[in-house]
Design a protein around this motif. Structure first.
Motif, PDB file in Angstrom:
ATOM      1  N   ALA A   1      -9.991  -2.207  -6.676  1.00 54.31           N
ATOM      2  CA  ALA A   1      -9.199  -3.223  -7.385  1.00 54.31           C
ATOM      3  C   ALA A   1      -7.972  -2.607  -8.056  1.00 54.31           C
ATOM      4  N   PRO A   2      -8.127  -1.542  -8.863  1.00 50.99           N
ATOM      5  CA  PRO A   2      -6.926  -0.939  -9.452  1.00 50.99           C
ATOM      6  C   PRO A   2      -6.006  -0.300  -8.409  1.00 50.99           C
ATOM      7  N   ALA A   3      -6.573   0.204  -7.315  1.00 51.72           N
ATOM      8  CA  ALA A   3      -5.734   0.800  -6.271  1.00 51.72           C
ATOM      9  C   ALA A   3      -4.886  -0.265  -5.596  1.00 51.72           C
TER      10      ALA A   3
ATOM     11  N   VAL B   1      14.108   0.902   7.965  1.00 53.65           N
ATOM     12  CA  VAL B   1      13.329   2.117   7.720  1.00 53.65           C
ATOM     13  C   VAL B   1      12.655   2.038   6.353  1.00 53.65           C
ATOM     14  N   GLY B   2      13.382   1.511   5.367  1.00 52.45           N
ATOM     15  CA  GLY B   2      12.777   1.365   4.047  1.00 52.45           C
ATOM     16  C   GLY B   2      11.557   0.482   4.066  1.00 52.45           C
ATOM     17  N   MET B   3      11.612  -0.644   4.807  1.00 53.07           N
ATOM     18  CA  MET B   3      10.441  -1.530   4.886  1.00 53.07           C
ATOM     19  C   MET B   3       9.321  -0.910   5.702  1.00 53.07           C
ATOM     20  N   GLU B   4       9.669  -0.167   6.739  1.00 56.32           N
ATOM     21  CA  GLU B   4       8.644   0.446   7.578  1.00 56.32           C
ATOM     22  C   GLU B   4       7.764   1.416   6.805  1.00 56.32           C
ATOM     23  N   PHE B   5       8.350   2.150   5.895  1.00 54.85           N
ATOM     24  CA  PHE B   5       7.583   3.196   5.215  1.00 54.85           C
ATOM     25  C   PHE B   5       7.397   2.930   3.724  1.00 54.85           C
ATOM     26  N   GLY B   6       7.841   1.765   3.252  1.00 52.15           N
ATOM     27  CA  GLY B   6       7.778   1.478   1.836  1.00 52.15           C
ATOM     28  C   GLY B   6       6.433   1.000   1.330  1.00 52.15           C
ATOM     29  N   SER B   7       5.512   0.709   2.239  1.00 47.48           N
ATOM     30  CA  SER B   7       4.190   0.232   1.817  1.00 47.48           C
ATOM     31  C   SER B   7       3.089   1.192   2.251  1.00 47.48           C
ATOM     32  N   ALA B   8       3.420   2.477   2.270  1.00 46.43           N
ATOM     33  CA  ALA B   8       2.451   3.477   2.754  1.00 46.43           C
ATOM     34  C   ALA B   8       1.173   3.477   1.924  1.00 46.43           C
ATOM     35  N   LEU B   9       1.306   3.362   0.599  1.00 46.37           N
ATOM     36  CA  LEU B   9       0.112   3.361  -0.246  1.00 46.37           C
ATOM     37  C   LEU B   9      -0.737   2.124   0.017  1.00 46.37           C
ATOM     38  N   LEU B  10      -0.103   0.975   0.128  1.00 43.62           N
ATOM     39  CA  LEU B  10      -0.848  -0.247   0.416  1.00 43.62           C
ATOM     40  C   LEU B  10      -1.552  -0.151   1.762  1.00 43.62           C
ATOM     41  N   ASP B  11      -0.871   0.390   2.763  1.00 38.92           N
ATOM     42  CA  ASP B  11      -1.497   0.556   4.084  1.00 38.92           C
ATOM     43  C   ASP B  11      -2.721   1.459   3.978  1.00 38.92           C
ATOM     44  N   ARG B  12      -2.599   2.515   3.202  1.00 44.52           N
ATOM     45  CA  ARG B  12      -3.704   3.473   3.074  1.00 44.52           C
ATOM     46  C   ARG B  12      -4.904   2.828   2.398  1.00 44.52           C
ATOM     47  N   VAL B  13      -4.674   2.175   1.262  1.00 45.56           N
ATOM     48  CA  VAL B  13      -5.777   1.565   0.512  1.00 45.56           C
ATOM     49  C   VAL B  13      -6.437   0.461   1.338  1.00 45.56           C
TER      50      VAL B  13
END
Length: 662
Positions: A28-30, A59-71
């Motif tokens: 939840a916090p992640a 490019v900014g949108m492609e890699f800007g949600s890396a943390l969200l993708d990981r979680v």
């Protein structure tokens, strides 16, 4: 949470998630932090005063949600493989929230203005082919998410997407509950006909448990001579999601269909099938229906002939009942034994899980030069296994296999990724199956085929050589995504692979030549049944999403089956209340046909190898890697297949492979 492992850098081998440190309470916090970060990135891109370029926008949108993708990738993997009340509660809360975030980003007018301006002026930029492809896909994604609608339309579409997310989660959890909560305790007198390995799988402290795990109920229907118990098991299996009460999925399905139709019309399409197929290879519902009905006619005729043979076996048994759904699999196995002198029970000891994993790895070594090094690391579940994938000494990725059925695990089999390939970043890929656990685990030939199928998906990720996540791995058209997986199944049947890896679990002896010959000769046996159950499901899916949606899906399902002449003793592979492919999410909605659309290509693609006289022909393997497994969605699928084969295929190889040409 200052010590939240989801929000820290990892020091694990190959950046594999530290599963031994991750707890449900961390998610939840992640998600809060990851969503905040993704929003901030998008806001920064949208507010950029500089003119839009590929670099400062896409490019900014492609890699800007890396943390969200990981979680998200870790959470959804655990939700599918070891769900519990805490995970299910979080899933119910997250589903509409994630849908709302997606709508918020893809309907953001400032962000869309930059993407649209860039797309309108795309010829002014010196874009590489992959960049041009990614820009096209981004522009299309924004349009299909409602970015070009007026404010009222955007708000309504966002509400629809949030509600669909809630309903998809409910559908999945209801189905899982029905599968998890049903069981019957049997006595030894109830086990007549069951092979030893199935008895061992069902054994419990208080007897033998018959459950709705596919790895139990299907072999039970194939072997049990207790007709009343077969009927009980078959009716429970086919009634999942339709038992009344809080887990009933029929009203859920009806609401999903209505909302999808409204969504499509908001976006300017006549119905949801037209919307969904607009971006697929098939393009229109008429094209899909034409393929399905061509195959249906032949399959129905074959199934009708097969049914008469099975009725003859029932009569020969001295029984006076007609052929029912709970009879078909048992008598089909007997008919196969008659036609091919084939005993499935004699085959199974040669198909160990370990042997079939090695077989799948061996084929990838021969075709693509891959090798696999076992990893001793913390994994999502004690049953899971992991390997580093190598080409020579080059790191290709990490492969994780989680193969055994258990409580809390979604039924079926699938492939997913914990990290996408993008440029130099290599993927972490998972295969999930639901095989019966044993010592050792013994597979049916169909189980082994499933293992190869999912590993074909894994190779699509592992061999990917794209620069951007948008087009890496399996990020392709839905009716192209099954090509690499279904094609890979063909190599399981290669005699040299079976002779090497199908070895008796006790003696280590290879499968005898006479048994191998019988297995290969019987490969097209039962294709009338298998094709009818599949095509019926695909046609119901297509009908659901074409024209005005039904208010009573069960009545509409019955109408479709009556119109096409569905044999009474064959059920749909996925009846509406358990049709997770199309109701658990949008993935295969109006798209269940895609397995057959891809099969047209996979049959033709394997024929290309056969035509050379070598099923591992190096030249063909190199083209296969370049244009199919490595290319992802960097080019339209028609271009990729034509580059591999020189032309697009017809259905002839498919019909021949299924034994439906006579």
């Amino acid at each position: 949470m200052t010590n939240n492992p989801l929000l820290t850098q990892w020091s694990t081998p190959h950046d594999i998630p530290p599963f031994d440190q991750i707890e449900v309470a961390h998610f939840a916090p992640a998600f809060d932090a990851a969503l905040d970060e993704a929003r901030a990135t998008c806001a920064q891109i949208a507010a950029n005063p500089d003119a839009p370029t590929f670099s400062n926008t896409i490019v900014g949108m492609e890699f800007g949600s890396a943390l969200l993708d990981r979680v998200a990738s870790i959470f959804y993997h655990l939700a599918g493989t070891q769900s519990d009340p805490a995970i299910e509660e979080l899933m119910r809360a997250l589903s509409p929230r994630m849908a709302a975030f997606s709508s918020e980003m893809l309907q953001d007018q400032a962000l869309f203005a930059r993407v649209d301006a860039l797309w309108q002026q795309r010829d002014r930029f010196d874009l590489a082919p992959e960049e041009a492809r990614v820009l096209d896909l981004y522009h299309r994604m924004f349009i299909r998410a409602g970015a070009a609608l007026d404010e009222d339309g955007r708000k309504r579409l966002s509400a629809i997407m949030q509600r669909l997310a809630e309903l998809g989660t409910s559908f999945t959890q209801n189905l899982l509950a029905d599968e998890r909560d049903w069981s019957v305790t049997l006595t030894e007198d109830d086990l007549t006909g069951l092979p030893d390995d199935l008895r061992n799988t069902m054994r419990s402290d208080d007897g033998w448990n018959l459950t709705l795990s596919r790895s139990v109920v299907v072999p039970f229907l194939e072997s049990s001579t207790c007709r009343d118990l077969r009927e009980t098991a078959w009716k429970a299996w086919t009634a999942r999601g339709a038992n009344g009460g809080p887990t009933d999925n029929r009203d859920v399905a009806a609401e999903i269909l209505a909302l999808r139709h409204e969504r499509a019309q908001l976006l300017g399409f006549a119905d949801f099938a037209s919307y969904k197929l607009d971006t697929e290879m098939a393009k229109t519902p008429d094209n899909v229906r034409a393929l399905l009905m061509d195959v249906w006619t032949r399959a129905q005729a074959k199934a009708t002939t097969d049914a008469e043979q099975l009725r003859g076996l029932i009569a020969a048994d001295g029984q006076n009942h007609d052929l029912a759904g709970w009879d078909w699999r048992l008598y089909a196995e007997r008919q196969r034994a008659i036609e091919h002198n084939f005993d499935a029970a004699a085959l199974k000891p040669y198909f160990t899980l370990g042997g079939m994993i090695e077989a799948a790895f061996d084929v990838s070594a021969r075709l693509f030069g891959l090798s696999f090094r076992k990893l001793d690391i913390a994994l999502p579940h004690p049953d899971a296994m992991a390997w580093e994938v190598l080409r020579g000494e080059e790191h290709v990725g990490v492969f994780i296999g989680d193969y055994f059925a258990r409580a809390g695990k979604r039924s079926g089999a699938w492939c997913s990724r914990l990290r996408a390939q993008a440029g130099p970043v290599r993927p972490i890929v998972t295969n999930v199956c639901n095989f019966a656990k044993g010592d050792p685990a013994l597979l049916t030939f169909d189980d082994a085929r499933t293992l190869f199928h999912e590993f074909g998906h894994a190779l699509h990720h592992l061999l990917s050589e794209a620069t951007y996540p948008m087009v890496s791995g399996t990020s392709v058209a839905r009716d192209f995504v099954e090509l690499p997986s279904q094609l890979y199944e063909h190599w399981l049947s290669e005699p040299e692979i079976l002779r090497k890896h199908a070895r008796h679990y006790r003696t280590g002896e290879p499968i005898p030549q006479d048994l191998l010959d019988k297995l290969l000769a019987a490969e097209t046996f039962g294709q009338g049944f298998a094709t009818v159950e599949y095509v019926a499901s695909a046609l119901v899916d297509l009908d659901f999403h074409t024209g005005t949606p039904p208010t009573d899906p069960m009545a509409a399902q019955a109408e479709t089956l009556e119109r096409i002449g569905m044999p009474a003793a064959i059920p749909m592979r996925h009846a509406t209340p358990q049709f997770a492919h199309i109701f658990a999410g949008d993935g295969y909605s109006a798209g269940y046909y895609s397995y057959m659309w891809s099969e047209v290509m996979d049959a033709d693609a394997f024929a290309a190898f056969r035509e050379t006289g070598d099923s591992f022909n190096p030249e063909m393997a190199e083209k296969l890697a370049t244009y199919i497994y490595s290319a992802g969605g960097t080019r339209p699928p028609e271009e990729l297949y034509t580059a591999f084969r020189g032309r697009m295929p017809g259905p002839e190889a498919l019909l021949q492979g299924r034994g439906l040409t006579g």
